[in-house]
Design a protein around this motif. Structure first.
Motif, short mmCIF file in Angstrom:
data_model
loop_
_atom_site.label_atom_id
_atom_site.label_comp_id
_atom_site.label_asym_id
_atom_site.label_seq_id
_atom_site.Cartn_x
_atom_site.Cartn_y
_atom_site.Cartn_z
N TYR A 56 0.81 -1.22 0.00
CA TYR A 56 0.00 0.00 0.00
C TYR A 56 0.85 1.28 0.00
O TYR A 56 0.32 2.36 -0.18
N LYS A 59 0.70 2.95 -3.48
CA LYS A 59 -0.60 3.20 -4.08
C LYS A 59 -0.97 4.68 -3.94
O LYS A 59 -0.61 5.32 -2.95
N THR A 61 -3.51 6.05 -3.01
CA THR A 61 -4.67 6.16 -2.11
C THR A 61 -4.19 6.58 -0.72
O THR A 61 -3.01 6.69 -0.46
#
Length: 354
Positions: A56, A59, A61
């Motif tokens: 993650y 990413k 996000t």
């Protein structure tokens, strides 16, 4: 359980970057929860291995990783290695007794603050340390135990609230701190309502249990002040922090937090003063009642002192005393004495002198 921070003997002399848990273990197994989101997408799950988190990092996000439980040194070290955190960051996270602070490490920002919760049954306040580490895309929050304090923030994310979905890790940090500070204000308000109701009781019936309540609330207010004041210093430093990880638009929110925590401090100071006034009211009322009792006893004594004086000189040595020949005179005298003593006790109790 003591709520006062105590230095353990084994912690004396440890290196500042020593990664060891300093605090009280409050749960058996560490729980790792992850929420990853952007404007359109949301992923929420419980994580079993730290390796799952590493994907993650790259990413585009916002990733919120929450750790419930701090006692497992191995897991904390794995998090530090995976995200390349400085050892000082991990050492601060593992110190549950640390004073609230904020520190900019360049590639990440570390902040810690005390979360307070109130037991509704006995009004006692418990404290828990919260540490937050954030970079440009990942926010990690470390709690001593599992709780639902931040569930409103999770609900806002799940319900696709645009502001939090687009705000980044700095705005998410504000949202978490806002929950903590709002809880300060709530606890002060709950205690304040109970403190205000004591004044009527004090004026009507200043019994011993009321003074015990005053001392209990005074102790809790002092405990609140001890934790809220350092939190204010941390938020003030955070609002002035110049870092690429905190956008200019987020500074206004941190200043709003500062206003809120000032409200909590002002309210707590007001109620501390009210408690001091109530102590004075209690002692003044007790003194006034004591004066009333002394006044009554003085009048009573003044009446009976000359009678006792006369009886002491002359006694009852008269030739004509009708009661001397009566068979039950002694028992009648004992009965009158008992009734008189019992009647006086009832009178004193009715006047709330006993």
């Amino acid at each position: 359980m003591s709520r006062i921070v105590k230095k353990r003997k084994e912690d004396i002399g440890l290196s500042p970057d020593d990664i060891s848990f300093r605090g009280e273990q409050k749960m058996d197994k560490i729980l790792l929860r992850l929420i990853d989101f952007d404007v359109e997408n949301l992923e929420e799950k419980v994580v079993e291995k730290i390796d799952t988190l590493l994907e993650y990092q790259k990413k585009p996000t916002v990733t919120w990783f929450n750790v419930d439980g701090l006692h497992d040194t191995k897991i904390i070290e794995e998090i530090g290695e995976g995200f390349n955190f400085d050892k000082l960051v991990l050492a601060e996270v593992m110190d549950a007794q640390a004073r609230p602070k904020v520190h900019d490490f360049g590639d990440c920002i570390l902040l810690s603050i005390k979360m307070l919760q109130q037991n509704e049954e006995n009004s006692l306040i418990s404290v828990e340390n919260l540490s937050v580490v954030l970079n440009d895309s990942v926010l990690m929050s470390f709690q001593e135990k599992r709780g639902d304090v931040f569930e409103p923030v999770r609900e806002r994310i799940r319900n696709q609230k645009k502001r939090i979905r687009t705000g980044g890790t700095d705005y998410l940090t504000f949202a978490l701190l806002d929950i903590v500070v709002d809880n300060y204000i709530y606890i002060v308000g709950v205690l304040g309502e109970k403190i205000e109701t004591l004044e009527e009781t004090l004026l009507q019936e200043p019994r011993k249990s009321v003074i015990d309540e005053i001392y209990t609330y005074k102790r809790e207010m002092n405990f609140l002040r001890k934790n809220i004041t350092p939190a204010k210093e941390m938020i003030l430093a955070l609002s002035k922090l110049e870092s690429e990880l905190i956008r200019e638009s987020s500074h206004i929110h941190f200043k709003e937090l500062l206003d809120n925590i000032n409200q909590a401090i002002d309210s707590s100071e007001t109620y501390r003063e009210i408690l001091s006034d109530q102590l004075n009211i209690y002692h003044t009322t007790i003194s006034s009642k004591l004066n009333d009792v002394m006044k009554f006893l003085t009048i009573f004594s003044v009446i009976f002192i000359p009678l006792t004086f006369i009886a002491g000189i002359y006694g009852t040595n008269f030739d004509v005393l009708p009661e001397l020949k009566y068979e039950y005179s002694y028992f009648i005298m004992l009965g009158v004495m008992i009734i008189l003593a019992f009647g006086m006790l009832l009178y004193f109790r009715k006047r709330k002198w006993l």
